[in-house]
Scaffold this motif. Structure first.
Motif, PDB file in Angstrom:
ATOM      1  N   PRO A  53      44.391  91.891  28.737  1.00 55.22           N
ATOM      2  CA  PRO A  53      45.010  91.785  27.400  1.00 55.22           C
ATOM      3  C   PRO A  53      46.454  92.258  27.356  1.00 55.22           C
ATOM      4  CG  PRO A  53      42.794  92.687  27.232  1.00 55.22           C
ATOM      5  CD  PRO A  53      43.108  92.626  28.689  1.00 55.22           C
ATOM      6  N   GLY A  54      46.834  93.185  28.219  1.00 56.67           N
ATOM      7  CA  GLY A  54      48.194  93.718  28.167  1.00 56.67           C
ATOM      8  C   GLY A  54      49.196  92.947  28.997  1.00 56.67           C
ATOM      9  N   ILE A  55      48.800  91.804  29.554  1.00 57.97           N
ATOM     10  CA  ILE A  55      49.692  91.052  30.443  1.00 57.97           C
ATOM     11  C   ILE A  55      49.978  89.676  29.843  1.00 57.97           C
ATOM     12  CG2 ILE A  55      49.899  89.995  32.729  1.00 57.97           C
ATOM     13  CD1 ILE A  55      48.270  92.261  33.858  1.00 57.97           C
ATOM     14  N   ASN A  56      51.232  89.265  29.883  1.00 59.48           N
ATOM     15  CA  ASN A  56      51.654  87.954  29.367  1.00 59.48           C
ATOM     16  C   ASN A  56      51.766  86.978  30.546  1.00 59.48           C
ATOM     17  OD1 ASN A  56      52.721  85.789  28.007  1.00 59.48           O
ATOM     18  ND2 ASN A  56      54.738  86.714  27.677  1.00 59.48           N
ATOM     19  N   ILE A  57      50.870  86.020  30.573  1.00 59.75           N
ATOM     20  CA  ILE A  57      50.843  85.038  31.667  1.00 59.75           C
ATOM     21  C   ILE A  57      51.175  83.667  31.100  1.00 59.75           C
ATOM     22  CG2 ILE A  57      49.468  83.970  33.486  1.00 59.75           C
ATOM     23  CD1 ILE A  57      47.661  86.417  33.465  1.00 59.75           C
ATOM     24  N   SER A  58      52.111  82.940  31.744  1.00 62.39           N
ATOM     25  CA  SER A  58      52.477  81.583  31.346  1.00 62.39           C
ATOM     26  C   SER A  58      52.443  80.675  32.566  1.00 62.39           C
ATOM     27  CB  SER A  58      53.878  81.544  30.717  1.00 62.39           C
ATOM     28  OG  SER A  58      53.904  82.289  29.523  1.00 62.39           O
TER      29      SER A  58
ATOM     30  N   PRO B 137      57.742  87.089  29.930  1.00 62.08           N
ATOM     31  CA  PRO B 137      56.491  86.964  30.680  1.00 62.08           C
ATOM     32  C   PRO B 137      56.351  88.077  31.715  1.00 62.08           C
ATOM     33  CG  PRO B 137      58.114  85.525  31.630  1.00 62.08           C
ATOM     34  CD  PRO B 137      58.788  86.214  30.473  1.00 62.08           C
ATOM     35  N   ASP B 138      55.145  88.401  32.060  1.00 59.94           N
ATOM     36  CA  ASP B 138      54.884  89.293  33.189  1.00 59.94           C
ATOM     37  C   ASP B 138      54.595  88.474  34.443  1.00 59.94           C
ATOM     38  OD1 ASP B 138      54.935  91.861  31.762  1.00 59.94           O
ATOM     39  OD2 ASP B 138      53.188  91.024  30.718  1.00 59.94           O
ATOM     40  N   ILE B 139      53.819  87.409  34.251  1.00 65.10           N
ATOM     41  CA  ILE B 139      53.414  86.559  35.370  1.00 65.10           C
ATOM     42  C   ILE B 139      53.680  85.099  35.011  1.00 65.10           C
ATOM     43  CG2 ILE B 139      51.461  85.800  36.791  1.00 65.10           C
ATOM     44  CD1 ILE B 139      50.194  88.576  36.171  1.00 65.10           C
ATOM     45  N   ILE B 140      54.261  84.367  35.960  1.00 62.72           N
ATOM     46  CA  ILE B 140      54.559  82.949  35.778  1.00 62.72           C
ATOM     47  C   ILE B 140      53.882  82.155  36.900  1.00 62.72           C
ATOM     48  CG2 ILE B 140      56.393  81.197  35.814  1.00 62.72           C
ATOM     49  CD1 ILE B 140      58.292  83.342  34.731  1.00 62.72           C
ATOM     50  N   MET B 141      53.254  81.076  36.530  1.00 63.39           N
ATOM     51  CA  MET B 141      52.729  80.172  37.559  1.00 63.39           C
ATOM     52  C   MET B 141      53.388  78.806  37.403  1.00 63.39           C
ATOM     53  SD  MET B 141      48.896  78.883  38.537  1.00 63.39           S
ATOM     54  CE  MET B 141      48.948  77.258  37.816  1.00 63.39           C
ATOM     55  N   VAL B 142      53.956  78.299  38.495  1.00 64.21           N
ATOM     56  CA  VAL B 142      54.554  76.963  38.527  1.00 64.21           C
ATOM     57  C   VAL B 142      53.617  76.076  39.340  1.00 64.21           C
ATOM     58  CG1 VAL B 142      56.630  75.646  39.062  1.00 64.21           C
ATOM     59  CG2 VAL B 142      56.794  78.087  38.603  1.00 64.21           C
ATOM     60  N   GLY B 143      53.191  74.977  38.726  1.00 62.88           N
ATOM     61  CA  GLY B 143      52.208  74.124  39.402  1.00 62.88           C
ATOM     62  C   GLY B 143      52.625  73.723  40.801  1.00 62.88           C
ATOM     63  N   GLU B 144      53.898  73.350  40.975  1.00 65.08           N
ATOM     64  CA  GLU B 144      54.379  72.960  42.302  1.00 65.08           C
ATOM     65  C   GLU B 144      55.888  73.062  42.343  1.00 65.08           C
ATOM     66  OE1 GLU B 144      54.517  69.009  45.215  1.00 65.08           O
ATOM     67  OE2 GLU B 144      53.278  68.993  43.409  1.00 65.08           O
ATOM     68  N   ILE B 145      56.416  73.589  43.451  1.00 65.05           N
ATOM     69  CA  ILE B 145      57.862  73.604  43.655  1.00 65.05           C
ATOM     70  C   ILE B 145      58.232  72.308  44.364  1.00 65.05           C
ATOM     71  CG2 ILE B 145      59.770  74.732  44.862  1.00 65.05           C
ATOM     72  CD1 ILE B 145      58.395  77.398  44.380  1.00 65.05           C
ATOM     73  N   ARG B 146      58.924  71.415  43.626  1.00 68.90           N
ATOM     74  CA  ARG B 146      59.225  70.084  44.169  1.00 68.90           C
ATOM     75  C   ARG B 146      60.701  69.898  44.506  1.00 68.90           C
ATOM     76  NH1 ARG B 146      56.076  66.591  39.480  1.00 68.90           N
ATOM     77  NH2 ARG B 146      53.949  67.258  39.975  1.00 68.90           N
TER      78      ARG B 146
ATOM     79  N   HIS C  82      59.534  89.626  37.711  1.00 70.07           N
ATOM     80  CA  HIS C  82      58.385  88.812  37.343  1.00 70.07           C
ATOM     81  C   HIS C  82      57.565  88.488  38.586  1.00 70.07           C
ATOM     82  CE1 HIS C  82      61.630  87.892  34.416  1.00 70.07           C
ATOM     83  NE2 HIS C  82      60.641  88.015  33.543  1.00 70.07           N
ATOM     84  N   LEU C  83      56.254  88.394  38.402  1.00 68.89           N
ATOM     85  CA  LEU C  83      55.379  87.958  39.484  1.00 68.89           C
ATOM     86  C   LEU C  83      55.205  86.443  39.338  1.00 68.89           C
ATOM     87  CD1 LEU C  83      53.569  88.724  41.877  1.00 68.89           C
ATOM     88  CD2 LEU C  83      51.694  89.089  40.260  1.00 68.89           C
TER      89      LEU C  83
END
Length: 574
Positions: free
Chosen positions: A353-358, A396-405, A421-422
């Motif tokens: 709950p305390g982490i912002n993930i996008s 954000p705290d954590i970012i996920m990128v589907g693919e580095i193109r 950022h992670l």
């Protein structure tokens, strides 16, 4: 007193020809003709039923007498026949089948060449010069029965009864009345039931993809189960357009557009507690649109890190990397190697709950509550770089990128990892060391790579041996050639191989297990990156630091009897 001869004027042409050749006596011909009139049956049916001559002998007689070619129907490619060249009612009523059409000439299969009425009707209806070809009567009837069976009947048999699941309603509605009308046109009950059955079968079998593939002479449906494509059904070719249209309606795609690829998604409600997302992709091919549906089962991300097959030391390295406050974790491997499941499993571990993930994906494959997921839309201008820049403005705290193109995406991701950022992402590379050189080739500066990337994991999925597995004898030479060290062959273990049982449908494998190469970026590897080291140099250094290659990870699974040596050799390269 002279014998009374039968009235040959009303005698069928086939009967007259048989009498003239001495194959039927006048009384026989008269009796058969009267029976045919009385029972309102064609003369040829009554003749063959009487046993006076068999179907094959009659076909040979007709071919010789009337100088027409004789054809063995068993040699025909039924799917290649131009069946629609002759009206279905005419074809069934007059017992004729179109065999080939070249220009204004049409070869027509017929068993009674004296049936000039049939040939004249075909000539009039097709505006073609008719060339009769003799086929045995029983073979012709079988051919007609096959064509007489409609595609709807065939597909209805394949579809079976109604299924009890439904598709979730999306907020999006058809854009226009034309779309609504098109949607109504594809509500063809047999086609709807067939698609539902294919989806139900795929989910039951644990398939990851469904492939609907049109070809010139046939149409097939294949499932990818445990990484291997297997043919599941061959519906009639004639339903391919209706089937694709039905899928497009459910996936909110443009039914009228058949010239370019399209991507969409739909949601299947399997039960009150379980929904399954499906990603849909259409692709125009020579003979129609190929459609692939990928099953995205969100429950896979809930399995937990231990279910993925990491070795204890690999899991420890991964857990350390994903619990750091900043840096970049990259997952690499080919399409279908489980990268998305691995990333979502990691996100699920740290989703608090305390982490912002996008996340920015193309598209979001698994729905994870508590995570802000964005679908990339290039047409609308929502690209990976645009999404990443927007994320950075939302703390954000954590970012996920589907693919580095591309370089732009890579640069923004690297800067995000350098500024607290992670970042998680994927690349399509063969192993962990080549990922670093791939980033350099994209144009990312080596010092940026060294200061941002904390860990790279490369992975493959190998089929897991079923419980019916048994030990197999493999020579020591072959084991050493595969990568085992002589010290490994100490007699305390034996390799296992697939056998096959009901549980695995005779294949010997059930489910899959991951093979991983987990490479943390140590100071020594950082130095190689800064010195523009190549993949071979980085791989050599990683080996010195105890990083197992994909092959070595696979061989360990062989020792643990999780998979077979053949499977490991098939999905790793060394």
């Amino acid at each position: 007193m002279a014998a009374v001869l039968p009235n040959t004027v009303t005698m069928p042409g086939l009967a007259r020809a048989l009498m003239q050749a001495g194959r039927l006596s006048p009384p026989q011909a008269e009796a058969l003709n009267k029976k045919a009139h009385h029972e309102k049956q064609p003369f040829i049916d009554v003749l063959l039923a009487s046993g006076a001559i068999d179907s094959r002998a009659l076909a040979t007689f007709c071919a010789e007498t009337f100088a027409y070619p004789l054809l063995d129907v068993s040699m025909l490619d039924i799917e290649a026949l131009p069946a629609k060249a002759i009206d279905a009612k005419l074809m069934q009523g007059q017992r004729v089948v179109a065999l080939a059409k070249r220009g204004n000439k049409m070869a027509v299969a017929i068993s009674d060449p004296t049936n000039t009425q049939a040939l004249d009707q075909v000539k009039f209806q097709t505006e073609s010069t008719v060339e009769p070809v003799i086929v045995p009567h029983d073979a012709l009837l079988q051919l007609l029965a096959r064509f007489g069976r409609s595609a709807e009947q065939s597909i209805a048999d394949l579809a079976g009864p109604e299924t009890d699941f439904q598709f979730a309603e999306e907020e999006e509605a058809p854009a226009s009345a034309a779309d609504t009308a098109a949607a109504n046109e594809v509500e063809d009950a047999p086609v709807v039931r067939f698609l539902n059955k294919m989806l139900l079968d795929a989910v039951t079998m644990g398939a990851s993809d469904l492939h609907f593939e049109p070809f010139e002479k046939f149409y097939r449906v294949r499932f990818r189960v445990d990484g291997v494509l297997i043919e599941h059904a061959q519906p009639p070719v004639s339903i391919k357009d209706k089937l694709v249209s039905r899928i497009k309606v459910l996936a909110k795609l443009d039914i009228s557009e058949k010239r370019v690829p399209q991507d969409g998604r739909m949601r299947l409600v399997a039960s009150p507690t379980r929904t399954i997302d499906l990603r849909v992709s259409t692709l125009p091919t020579l003979f129609g649109e190929k459609t692939v549906m990928r099953i995205l089962d969100g429950s896979q991300a809930q399995m937990g890190i231990d279910a993925l097959g990491y070795e204890p030391e690999q899991k420890a390295l991964l857990m350390d990397a994903i619990h750091r406050p900043y840096g970049m974790v990259l997952v690499t491997g080919p399409t279908g190697s489980g990268k998305t499941v691995s990333l979502y499993t990691c996100l699920n571990v740290i989703n608090k709950p305390g982490i912002n993930i996008s996340t920015a994906e193309d598209p979001a494959e698994i729905n994870l509550p508590g995570v802000n997921q964005v679908n990339v839309n290039d047409k609308a201008g929502l690209t990976f770089p645009v999404a990443l820049k927007s994320f950075l403005r939302q703390d954000p705290d954590i970012i996920m990128v589907g693919e580095i193109r591309d370089l732009e995406t890579a640069d923004i991701a690297v800067k995000a990892a350098q500024t607290g950022h992670l970042v998680f992402s994927t690349l399509h590379t063969n192993d962990a060391p080549s990922t670093l050189t791939r980033l350099m080739n994209m144009g990312v500066a080596p010092f940026n790579i060294a200061s941002s990337v904390t860990l790279i994991t490369a992975q493959r999925l190998a089929r897991r041996l079923c419980v019916c597995k048994q030990p197999v004898d493999i020579s020591a030479d072959l084991l050493i050639k595969a990568g085992f060290q002589p010290a490994d062959l100490d007699g305390t273990w034996k390799p296992y191989g697939p056998i096959g049982c009901e549980r695995c449908n005779g294949g010997g494998y059930k489910g899959r297990v991951g093979l991983y190469q987990i490479m943390p970026i140590t100071p020594a590897i950082e130095a190689l990156i800064l010195a523009h080291g190549n993949a071979m140099q980085i791989a050599a250094q990683a080996q010195l630091e105890g990083v197992k290659s994909l092959r070595q990870s696979g061989l360990l699974k062989v020792r643990q009897a999780m998979t077979s040596l053949e499977e490991v050799l098939g999905c790793t390269n060394e």
